[in-house]
Design a protein around this motif. Structure first.
Motif, PDB file in Angstrom:
ATOM      1  N   THR A   1      51.176  33.922 105.418  1.00  0.00           N
ATOM      2  CA  THR A   1      50.060  34.861 105.283  1.00  0.00           C
ATOM      3  C   THR A   1      49.251  34.615 104.001  1.00  0.00           C
ATOM      4  OG1 THR A   1      51.383  36.547 104.130  1.00  0.00           O
ATOM      5  CG2 THR A   1      51.376  36.629 106.538  1.00  0.00           C
ATOM      6  N   ASP A   2      49.616  33.578 103.224  1.00  0.00           N
ATOM      7  CA  ASP A   2      48.928  33.356 101.942  1.00  0.00           C
ATOM      8  C   ASP A   2      47.451  33.027 102.131  1.00  0.00           C
ATOM      9  OD1 ASP A   2      50.945  33.841 100.104  1.00  0.00           O
ATOM     10  OD2 ASP A   2      51.614  31.753 100.049  1.00  0.00           O
ATOM     11  N   GLY A   3      47.154  32.099 103.056  1.00  0.00           N
ATOM     12  CA  GLY A   3      45.763  31.668 103.232  1.00  0.00           C
ATOM     13  C   GLY A   3      44.898  32.792 103.753  1.00  0.00           C
TER      14      GLY A   3
ATOM     15  N   LEU B   1      43.584  22.604  92.783  1.00  0.00           N
ATOM     16  CA  LEU B   1      44.528  22.067  91.812  1.00  0.00           C
ATOM     17  C   LEU B   1      45.909  22.553  92.221  1.00  0.00           C
ATOM     18  CD1 LEU B   1      42.449  23.130  88.679  1.00  0.00           C
ATOM     19  CD2 LEU B   1      42.528  20.837  89.701  1.00  0.00           C
ATOM     20  N   GLY B   2      46.820  21.620  92.516  1.00  0.00           N
ATOM     21  CA  GLY B   2      48.167  22.002  92.934  1.00  0.00           C
ATOM     22  C   GLY B   2      48.390  21.685  94.397  1.00  0.00           C
ATOM     23  N   ALA B   3      49.644  21.392  94.728  1.00  0.00           N
ATOM     24  CA  ALA B   3      49.989  21.053  96.115  1.00  0.00           C
ATOM     25  C   ALA B   3      51.363  21.599  96.454  1.00  0.00           C
ATOM     26  CB  ALA B   3      49.936  19.540  96.311  1.00  0.00           C
ATOM     27  N   GLY B   4      51.722  22.731  95.848  1.00  0.00           N
ATOM     28  CA  GLY B   4      53.013  23.359  96.127  1.00  0.00           C
ATOM     29  C   GLY B   4      52.920  24.272  97.343  1.00  0.00           C
ATOM     30  N   GLY B   5      53.865  25.175  97.460  1.00  0.00           N
ATOM     31  CA  GLY B   5      53.940  26.035  98.636  1.00  0.00           C
ATOM     32  C   GLY B   5      52.697  26.891  98.823  1.00  0.00           C
ATOM     33  N   ALA B   6      52.144  27.424  97.745  1.00  0.00           N
ATOM     34  CA  ALA B   6      50.957  28.280  97.865  1.00  0.00           C
ATOM     35  C   ALA B   6      49.751  27.453  98.302  1.00  0.00           C
ATOM     36  CB  ALA B   6      50.676  28.968  96.538  1.00  0.00           C
TER      37      ALA B   6
ATOM     38  N   SER C   1      51.348  26.452  88.997  1.00  0.00           N
ATOM     39  CA  SER C   1      52.100  27.439  88.223  1.00  0.00           C
ATOM     40  C   SER C   1      52.133  27.037  86.756  1.00  0.00           C
ATOM     41  CB  SER C   1      53.527  27.553  88.782  1.00  0.00           C
ATOM     42  OG  SER C   1      54.140  26.272  88.792  1.00  0.00           O
ATOM     43  N   ALA C   2      51.172  26.186  86.336  1.00  0.00           N
ATOM     44  CA  ALA C   2      51.213  25.608  84.988  1.00  0.00           C
ATOM     45  C   ALA C   2      51.273  26.664  83.886  1.00  0.00           C
ATOM     46  CB  ALA C   2      50.001  24.706  84.777  1.00  0.00           C
ATOM     47  N   ALA C   3      50.571  27.775  84.066  1.00  0.00           N
ATOM     48  CA  ALA C   3      50.475  28.752  82.972  1.00  0.00           C
ATOM     49  C   ALA C   3      51.546  29.830  83.039  1.00  0.00           C
ATOM     50  CB  ALA C   3      49.097  29.416  83.001  1.00  0.00           C
TER      51      ALA C   3
ATOM     52  N   ASN D   1      47.127  32.849  90.477  1.00  0.00           N
ATOM     53  CA  ASN D   1      47.938  33.645  89.556  1.00  0.00           C
ATOM     54  C   ASN D   1      47.171  34.900  89.166  1.00  0.00           C
ATOM     55  OD1 ASN D   1      50.271  31.712  88.784  1.00  0.00           O
ATOM     56  ND2 ASN D   1      48.423  30.462  88.672  1.00  0.00           N
ATOM     57  N   TYR D   2      47.854  35.839  88.561  1.00  0.00           N
ATOM     58  CA  TYR D   2      47.185  37.017  88.018  1.00  0.00           C
ATOM     59  C   TYR D   2      47.930  37.432  86.754  1.00  0.00           C
ATOM     60  CZ  TYR D   2      50.945  39.081  90.701  1.00  0.00           C
ATOM     61  OH  TYR D   2      52.176  39.355  91.218  1.00  0.00           O
ATOM     62  N   GLY D   3      47.373  38.419  86.055  1.00  0.00           N
ATOM     63  CA  GLY D   3      47.995  38.809  84.786  1.00  0.00           C
ATOM     64  C   GLY D   3      47.876  37.693  83.763  1.00  0.00           C
TER      65      GLY D   3
ATOM     66  N   MET E   1      44.705  38.715  96.525  1.00  0.00           N
ATOM     67  CA  MET E   1      45.407  37.893  97.516  1.00  0.00           C
ATOM     68  C   MET E   1      46.840  38.370  97.691  1.00  0.00           C
ATOM     69  SD  MET E   1      46.369  33.864  97.147  1.00  0.00           S
ATOM     70  CE  MET E   1      47.731  33.147  98.065  1.00  0.00           C
ATOM     71  N   LEU E   2      47.477  38.707  96.583  1.00  0.00           N
ATOM     72  CA  LEU E   2      48.869  39.171  96.654  1.00  0.00           C
ATOM     73  C   LEU E   2      48.983  40.404  97.547  1.00  0.00           C
ATOM     74  CD1 LEU E   2      51.798  38.973  95.495  1.00  0.00           C
ATOM     75  CD2 LEU E   2      51.060  40.671  93.818  1.00  0.00           C
ATOM     76  N   VAL E   3      48.070  41.348  97.355  1.00  0.00           N
ATOM     77  CA  VAL E   3      48.109  42.586  98.142  1.00  0.00           C
ATOM     78  C   VAL E   3      47.784  42.284  99.606  1.00  0.00           C
ATOM     79  CG1 VAL E   3      47.064  44.864  98.424  1.00  0.00           C
ATOM     80  CG2 VAL E   3      47.551  44.008  96.132  1.00  0.00           C
TER      81      VAL E   3
HETATM   82  N1  LIG Z   1      48.456  35.755  94.399  1.00  0.00           N
HETATM   83  C1  LIG Z   1      49.338  35.432  95.329  1.00  0.00           C
HETATM   84  O1  LIG Z   1      49.508  36.129  96.343  1.00  0.00           O
HETATM   85  C2  LIG Z   1      50.135  34.182  95.174  1.00  0.00           C
HETATM   86  C3  LIG Z   1      50.811  33.673  96.296  1.00  0.00           C
HETATM   87  C4  LIG Z   1      51.508  32.506  96.139  1.00  0.00           C
HETATM   88  C5  LIG Z   1      51.576  31.868  94.902  1.00  0.00           C
HETATM   89  N2  LIG Z   1      50.917  32.394  93.843  1.00  0.00           N
HETATM   90  C6  LIG Z   1      50.969  31.694  92.537  1.00  0.00           C
HETATM   91  O2  LIG Z   1      50.557  30.348  92.723  1.00  0.00           O
HETATM   92  C7  LIG Z   1      51.298  29.479  91.864  1.00  0.00           C
HETATM   93  C8  LIG Z   1      51.888  28.330  92.685  1.00  0.00           C
HETATM   94  O3  LIG Z   1      52.908  28.843  93.547  1.00  0.00           O
HETATM   95  P1  LIG Z   1      53.716  27.878  94.529  1.00  0.00           P
HETATM   96  O4  LIG Z   1      54.510  28.741  95.432  1.00  0.00           O
HETATM   97  O5  LIG Z   1      52.831  26.866  95.120  1.00  0.00           O
HETATM   98  O6  LIG Z   1      54.684  27.124  93.496  1.00  0.00           O
HETATM   99  P2  LIG Z   1      55.382  25.706  93.665  1.00  0.00           P
HETATM  100  O7  LIG Z   1      55.631  25.407  95.108  1.00  0.00           O
HETATM  101  O8  LIG Z   1      56.507  25.691  92.704  1.00  0.00           O
HETATM  102  O9  LIG Z   1      54.235  24.649  93.176  1.00  0.00           O
HETATM  103  C9  LIG Z   1      53.831  24.644  91.825  1.00  0.00           C
HETATM  104  C10 LIG Z   1      52.576  23.796  91.677  1.00  0.00           C
HETATM  105  O10 LIG Z   1      52.134  23.860  90.320  1.00  0.00           O
HETATM  106  C11 LIG Z   1      52.061  22.517  89.799  1.00  0.00           C
HETATM  107  N3  LIG Z   1      52.353  22.548  88.357  1.00  0.00           N
HETATM  108  C12 LIG Z   1      53.395  23.174  87.749  1.00  0.00           C
HETATM  109  N4  LIG Z   1      53.314  23.003  86.410  1.00  0.00           N
HETATM  110  C13 LIG Z   1      52.201  22.238  86.170  1.00  0.00           C
HETATM  111  C14 LIG Z   1      51.586  21.726  84.993  1.00  0.00           C
HETATM  112  N5  LIG Z   1      52.097  21.956  83.777  1.00  0.00           N
HETATM  113  N6  LIG Z   1      50.458  21.015  85.124  1.00  0.00           N
HETATM  114  C15 LIG Z   1      49.919  20.780  86.344  1.00  0.00           C
HETATM  115  N7  LIG Z   1      50.462  21.230  87.497  1.00  0.00           N
HETATM  116  C16 LIG Z   1      51.591  21.953  87.408  1.00  0.00           C
HETATM  117  C17 LIG Z   1      53.060  21.751  90.607  1.00  0.00           C
HETATM  118  O11 LIG Z   1      52.805  20.368  90.501  1.00  0.00           O
HETATM  119  P3  LIG Z   1      53.981  19.286  90.844  1.00  0.00           P
HETATM  120  O12 LIG Z   1      53.974  19.142  92.346  1.00  0.00           O
HETATM  121  O13 LIG Z   1      53.548  18.071  90.127  1.00  0.00           O
HETATM  122  O14 LIG Z   1      55.281  19.855  90.332  1.00  0.00           O
HETATM  123  C18 LIG Z   1      52.794  22.319  91.997  1.00  0.00           C
HETATM  124  O15 LIG Z   1      51.619  21.786  92.543  1.00  0.00           O
HETATM  125  C19 LIG Z   1      52.389  30.316  91.213  1.00  0.00           C
HETATM  126  O16 LIG Z   1      52.084  30.545  89.855  1.00  0.00           O
HETATM  127  C20 LIG Z   1      52.402  31.594  92.013  1.00  0.00           C
HETATM  128  O17 LIG Z   1      52.702  32.704  91.208  1.00  0.00           O
HETATM  129  C21 LIG Z   1      50.191  33.542  93.957  1.00  0.00           C
END
Ligand SMILES: NC(=O)c1ccc[n+]([C@@H]2O[C@H](COP(=O)([O-])OP(=O)(O)OC[C@H]3O[C@@H](n4cnc5c(N)ncnc54)[C@H](OP(=O)(O)O)[C@@H]3O)[C@@H](O)[C@H]2O)c1
Length: 282
Positions: free
Chosen positions: A102-104, A127-132, A193-195, A219-221, A245-247
């Motif tokens: 449901t994130d997207g 920027l980023g290619a993790g789960g979110a 999640s860099a910050a 991210n937020y906060g 987005m979180l809500v």
């Molecule tokens: N608002 C919302 O509803 C919501 C929902 C989901 C997630 N989020 C936020 O989105 C962020 C990502 O979540 P996720 O589930 O995708 O996490 P994840 O699967 O652990 O992926 C983390 C991502 O951040 C990158 N990263 C981490 N440290 C970095 C750095 N110092 N410099 C550059 N890239 C860095 C990682 O790159 P690598 O692949 O190179 O490790 C990866 O792409 C989190 O902070 C989470 O809190 C918010």
């Protein structure tokens, strides 16, 4: 009505807002539930889910770094979860886990609905290619961005995400070190999640932006401060954090589990008002 169990799994997860959000939705809609946060490292995740089901668990949200692992344990998945290859919402049905993402939808609903922004035709950088990022990428393509470029610290993950999108004309990966040479964007999404937790930060060139750019931090906060400060310094017209987005992703999960659509605006306003500076991210 007896309570059934729901939870958010993550690592770390103790400061997640999801228990507060789901409790507020339950009060609004008259649903009786218990929703807790369960910390599980990746190697503990399957065992923790088994114990949860044994204790009456019926549904779970999944946050970092477990979304791709959650996809792998599902017997059935929604189309949007399959496109993402990541699951943030698990439902226990007929003795099996069913997975959704449901994130997207949550992000697009927040940007287009709450913030009144049009995503169509924007050139987008993620920027980023993790789960979110995996959940958000297909939703941005469906929302009509003209192009989606994904850049990740570990380039292989960006390549895998782009391969999963299956739209080589419109969705491409590039290297982080090329950010200064890939033009400007109408939409820039920080899905890293860099910050978080005061971790290392990254530098981005202002050449990525125009005065019409929409900058979005998932991210937020406190974790959203560096990227949104960069966006304002670069002169971006709009800068939006991930609280909405979180809500919204929680509202989608709540409706799937309980069949009732909560009033997400009321919960968003309460969270935004109460915590001008939320210190954790989900
Ligand atoms: N608002 C919302 O509803 C919501 C929902 C989901 C997630 N989020 C936020 O989105 C962020 C990502 O979540 P996720 O589930 O995708 O996490 P994840 O699967 O652990 O992926 C983390 C991502 O951040 C990158 N990263 C981490 N440290 C970095 C750095 N110092 N410099 C550059 N890239 C860095 C990682 O790159 P690598 O692949 O190179 O490790 C990866 O792409 C989190 O902070 C989470 O809190 C918010």
């Amino acid at each position: 009505m007896s309570s059934v169990r729901y939870a958010v799994f993550g690592h770390p997860v103790s400061h997640s807002l999801s228990p507060r959000i789901h409790a507020a939705f339950a009060r609004q809609t008259g649903v009786s539930l218990a929703y807790t946060a369960i910390d599980a490292a990746p190697h503990e995740f399957v065992g923790a889910l088994d114990r949860f089901v044994g204790e009456g668990g019926k549904g779970a949200n999944v946050t970092l770094p477990l979304k791709e692992a959650a996809f792998a344990i599902c017997a059935r998945t929604s189309e949007r979860a399959r496109r993402a290859g990541a699951v943030n919402t698990l439902s226990w049905n007929d003795g099996q886990w069913h997975g959704d993402n449901t994130d997207g939808a949550g992000l697009v609903r927040d940007l287009t609905g709450r913030n009144g922004l049009d995503l169509r035709g924007r050139r987008a950088l993620m920027l980023g290619a993790g789960g979110a990022a995996r959940g958000v990428a297909p939703a941005l393509l469906d929302a009509g961005v003209s192009e989606l470029i994904v850049v990740n610290r570990t380039p292989e993950r960006a390549d895998a995400l782009i391969d999963a999108m299956g739209e080589p004309e419109r969705a491409l990966s590039r290297y982080w070190q090329d950010l200064g040479e890939i033009g400007d964007f109408g939409l820039i999404v920080n899905a890293t999640s860099a910050a978080r937790g005061g971790g290392e930060d990254f530098d981005l060139p202002f050449t990525l932006t125009t005065p019409r750019t929409l900058a979005v931090d998932l991210n937020y906060g406190e974790a959203a401060i560096p990227f949104l400060a960069w966006a304002r310094a670069a002169g971006c017209r709009d800068a939006v954090d991930g609280l909405g987005m979180l809500v919204e992703q929680a509202a989608e999960a709540f409706e799937a589990w309980h069949g009732a659509r909560p009033d997400s605006d009321a919960v968003y306003a309460a969270l935004r008002g109460k915590d001008a500076l939320l210190v954790t991210a989900d």
